[in-house]
Design a protein around this motif. Sequence first.
Motif, PDB file in Angstrom:
ATOM      1  N   LEU A   5     -29.680 -21.970  30.543  1.00  0.00           N
ATOM      2  CA  LEU A   5     -29.242 -23.561  30.334  1.00  0.00           C
ATOM      3  C   LEU A   5     -27.810 -23.350  29.712  1.00  0.00           C
ATOM      4  N   TYR A  11     -32.858 -43.707  19.590  1.00  0.00           N
ATOM      5  CA  TYR A  11     -31.478 -43.614  19.345  1.00  0.00           C
ATOM      6  C   TYR A  11     -31.025 -44.316  17.939  1.00  0.00           C
ATOM      7  N   ARG A  65     -25.284 -22.293  32.028  1.00  0.00           N
ATOM      8  CA  ARG A  65     -24.793 -23.546  32.982  1.00  0.00           C
ATOM      9  C   ARG A  65     -23.749 -24.505  32.174  1.00  0.00           C
ATOM     10  N   GLN A  66     -24.384 -24.773  30.986  1.00  0.00           N
ATOM     11  CA  GLN A  66     -23.556 -25.820  30.030  1.00  0.00           C
ATOM     12  C   GLN A  66     -22.091 -25.321  29.954  1.00  0.00           C
ATOM     13  N   ARG A 102     -25.737 -39.280  25.725  1.00  0.00           N
ATOM     14  CA  ARG A 102     -26.462 -39.056  27.033  1.00  0.00           C
ATOM     15  C   ARG A 102     -27.042 -37.646  26.855  1.00  0.00           C
ATOM     16  N   TYR A 103     -26.445 -36.819  26.325  1.00  0.00           N
ATOM     17  CA  TYR A 103     -27.172 -35.560  26.314  1.00  0.00           C
ATOM     18  C   TYR A 103     -28.375 -35.554  25.465  1.00  0.00           C
ATOM     19  N   PHE A 117     -18.693 -38.394  32.334  1.00  0.00           N
ATOM     20  CA  PHE A 117     -18.298 -37.131  32.700  1.00  0.00           C
ATOM     21  C   PHE A 117     -17.120 -37.269  33.643  1.00  0.00           C
ATOM     22  N   LYS A 131     -17.233 -41.742  24.322  1.00  0.00           N
ATOM     23  CA  LYS A 131     -17.589 -42.054  25.685  1.00  0.00           C
ATOM     24  C   LYS A 131     -18.952 -42.231  25.985  1.00  0.00           C
ATOM     25  N   GLY A 132     -19.935 -41.777  24.943  1.00  0.00           N
ATOM     26  CA  GLY A 132     -21.277 -41.838  25.191  1.00  0.00           C
ATOM     27  C   GLY A 132     -21.905 -40.488  25.706  1.00  0.00           C
ATOM     28  N   VAL A 133     -20.936 -39.552  26.026  1.00  0.00           N
ATOM     29  CA  VAL A 133     -21.652 -38.226  26.633  1.00  0.00           C
ATOM     30  C   VAL A 133     -22.496 -37.705  25.721  1.00  0.00           C
ATOM     31  N   VAL A 143     -20.162 -25.754  33.198  1.00  0.00           N
ATOM     32  CA  VAL A 143     -19.905 -27.496  33.284  1.00  0.00           C
ATOM     33  C   VAL A 143     -18.675 -27.801  32.456  1.00  0.00           C
ATOM     34  N   THR A 165     -22.535 -46.634  29.780  1.00  0.00           N
ATOM     35  CA  THR A 165     -22.661 -45.454  30.429  1.00  0.00           C
ATOM     36  C   THR A 165     -21.844 -44.246  29.778  1.00  0.00           C
ATOM     37  N   GLY A 166     -22.235 -43.313  29.787  1.00  0.00           N
ATOM     38  CA  GLY A 166     -21.565 -41.984  29.245  1.00  0.00           C
ATOM     39  C   GLY A 166     -20.652 -41.283  30.316  1.00  0.00           C
ATOM     40  N   ARG A 216     -10.301 -28.816  35.236  1.00  0.00           N
ATOM     41  CA  ARG A 216     -10.145 -29.951  36.099  1.00  0.00           C
ATOM     42  C   ARG A 216      -9.250 -30.873  35.515  1.00  0.00           C
ATOM     43  N   SER A 217      -8.975 -30.987  34.258  1.00  0.00           N
ATOM     44  CA  SER A 217      -8.107 -32.201  33.533  1.00  0.00           C
ATOM     45  C   SER A 217      -6.803 -31.267  33.271  1.00  0.00           C
ATOM     46  N   HIS A 247     -26.897 -30.809  37.077  1.00  0.00           N
ATOM     47  CA  HIS A 247     -26.893 -30.127  35.778  1.00  0.00           C
ATOM     48  C   HIS A 247     -28.207 -30.863  34.888  1.00  0.00           C
ATOM     49  N   PHE A 248     -28.036 -32.092  34.968  1.00  0.00           N
ATOM     50  CA  PHE A 248     -29.049 -32.851  34.143  1.00  0.00           C
ATOM     51  C   PHE A 248     -30.541 -32.534  34.722  1.00  0.00           C
ATOM     52  N   GLU A 262     -14.657 -35.451  34.942  1.00  0.00           N
ATOM     53  CA  GLU A 262     -14.187 -34.624  35.743  1.00  0.00           C
ATOM     54  C   GLU A 262     -15.136 -33.897  36.794  1.00  0.00           C
ATOM     55  N   LEU A 263     -16.571 -34.186  36.677  1.00  0.00           N
ATOM     56  CA  LEU A 263     -17.670 -33.512  37.240  1.00  0.00           C
ATOM     57  C   LEU A 263     -17.710 -34.516  38.769  1.00  0.00           C
ATOM     58  N   LYS A 277     -15.633 -25.992  33.842  1.00  0.00           N
ATOM     59  CA  LYS A 277     -15.148 -26.938  34.817  1.00  0.00           C
ATOM     60  C   LYS A 277     -14.463 -28.256  34.404  1.00  0.00           C
ATOM     61  N   GLN A 278     -14.963 -28.892  33.461  1.00  0.00           N
ATOM     62  CA  GLN A 278     -14.472 -30.080  33.141  1.00  0.00           C
ATOM     63  C   GLN A 278     -13.009 -29.780  32.653  1.00  0.00           C
TER      64      GLN A 278
END
Lengths: 282, 262
Positions: free
Chosen positions: B5, A55, B8-9, B88-89, A91, B83-85, B12, A88-89, B19-20, A102-103, A93-94, B15-16
Amino acid sequence: MGNDLAVSVKGLRKAYGRTVAVDGLDLDVRRGEVFALLGPNGAGKTTTVEILEGYRKRDGGEVRVLDRDPAEPTADWRGRVGIVLQGTGEFEELTVGELVHHFAAFYPKPDDPDEVIARVGLTGKAKARTHGLSGGQKRRLDVALGIVGRPELLFLDEPTTGFDPEARREFWQLIRDLNAAGTTIMLTTHYLDEAEALAQRVGVIADGRLVEVAEPGRLGNRANAPATVSWRTPDGTVESKESDTPTALVSELAARFGGEVPGLTVTRPTLEDVYLRMIGAA
Amino acid sequence: MVVDLARRQGIVELKQFTRSREAVVFTMAFPIIMILIFASIFSDEIAPGVNYTQYFITGMIATGLMTVGFQSLAIQIPIERDKGVLKRYRGTPMPKWVYFAGKVLMVAGIGVVEVALLLAVSIGFFDLEPPASAAKWFTFAWVSILGLSACTLCGIAFSSVPRNARSATAVVTPVALVLQFISGVFFVFTDLPAWMQQVAAIFPLKWMCQGLRSVFLPDSFATVEPAGSWELGKVALILGAWCVLGLAICVRSFTWQNKYSR
Ligand SMILES: Nc1ncnc2c1ncn2[C@@H]1O[C@H](COP(=O)(O)OP(=O)(O)OP(=O)(O)O)[C@@H](O)[C@H]1O
Ligand SMILES: [Mg+2]
């Protein structure tokens, strides 16, 4: 291949502007072991671990992680390395289940997602949105996402922060199970008991340098450290003395007091004492 | 496998989004509310057989596409970065393009629903004529798809400009708003000062509006356009160029981590 080191670091350096975070760090993690990196706030643990995870960019030094330079990660390499970050990241709404499933799909040979959810103790929350999880539950989810790809090498940066005592014990068991199944583990922690309970070797880092690496029981030469003998003098004050030969000192005191020594204690430094001395001296 | 993949992405991401609730309401309802307001205030004829409402609605459809593609991504991605999303990916073996593909699929999904909704409301309540021929439907489709693609790619590219999630809305909203004012959404384009028209002609929104007008306004209106015609070739060319530019910027300079985690 054929290398018995999962991680090897020589002379690692990293500065943020004028702040030197890591200053000539050397470190090896052997394949199959649990290695704990212990150090105070700001010592450079996260910086080091995130360089190993690919990273952050380093300013100098040689780094190999699973026989690759992490600065040039490939998808195959990423698939073999599991990561639990300090932050932490989210998500939001999931649900837990959706996220772990998913992961899992990102990895070539993932574990069964539902089983992973069970292993981190989140089965009851599998259908809950992640934003509603408690701090400790979010952390468990982080761990689930880190292990779902069945990594060869797992990095965990302060994984148990926010865990209740029972969750911590369960987590320790999870780490032991993963390790028994062959996963190499490198974790950072502030908890000495955690390092002692889990790690085959502990590295103490302070001010960006590795102060010592040893088995937890031998850290700071604890087994051979001088003992502290203390007693109450006749005028009521407490006197104490460090001694390499406490038994001799005690019998000398016994002779001096003609029998029982008032308020006698003989102590050796705890892991905490040793640790505090090491990071204070750094 | 990899295509799976991406699918699926996309699911997802959708969905996100769905849902908001505030995101759904804001994105979907905003253009409709704007149409309600503007169509009730201004209803003058701006050319023989063309009233302001029709002109404004086509502009609002283009704006809706821009909101979905550009604004939402340029604001949402910095939030995910903070947020670090994204971090993480990046720690997984997921190919990076899958993340973008997911966004594209999400935008496409929202875009289709949004345009259908706008069309339904406009045809039902504001006398907008649906495209009159197969050729017009075709133009409608390609202008929308190409325009949405350009906006999406530019939105992803622009997401690296705001330094953090908090500044994202402040940085992105004025860009979008200014474009709406100078591109012929709120005002009839040819009524604008010449220099403003020239500036607007650099950006995609003006061309999206123009392309959509060729679908919904009578052909006689073409003479009122700046070049005296719809210039559909130029619409395709400029929107295509923005797609290429946006993609190039995405590939070269997309930022996965904010500066505090590098
Ligand atoms: N992105 C950054 N920008 C600037 N300085 C940073 C950055 N990250 C870390 N530092 C600095 O580098 C030093 C080491 O930080 P690091 O996060 O590696 O410590 P740590 O050992 O993980 O601490 P903690 O136990 O609190 O997590 C600190 O002085 C910190 O302020
Ligand atoms: Mg840290």
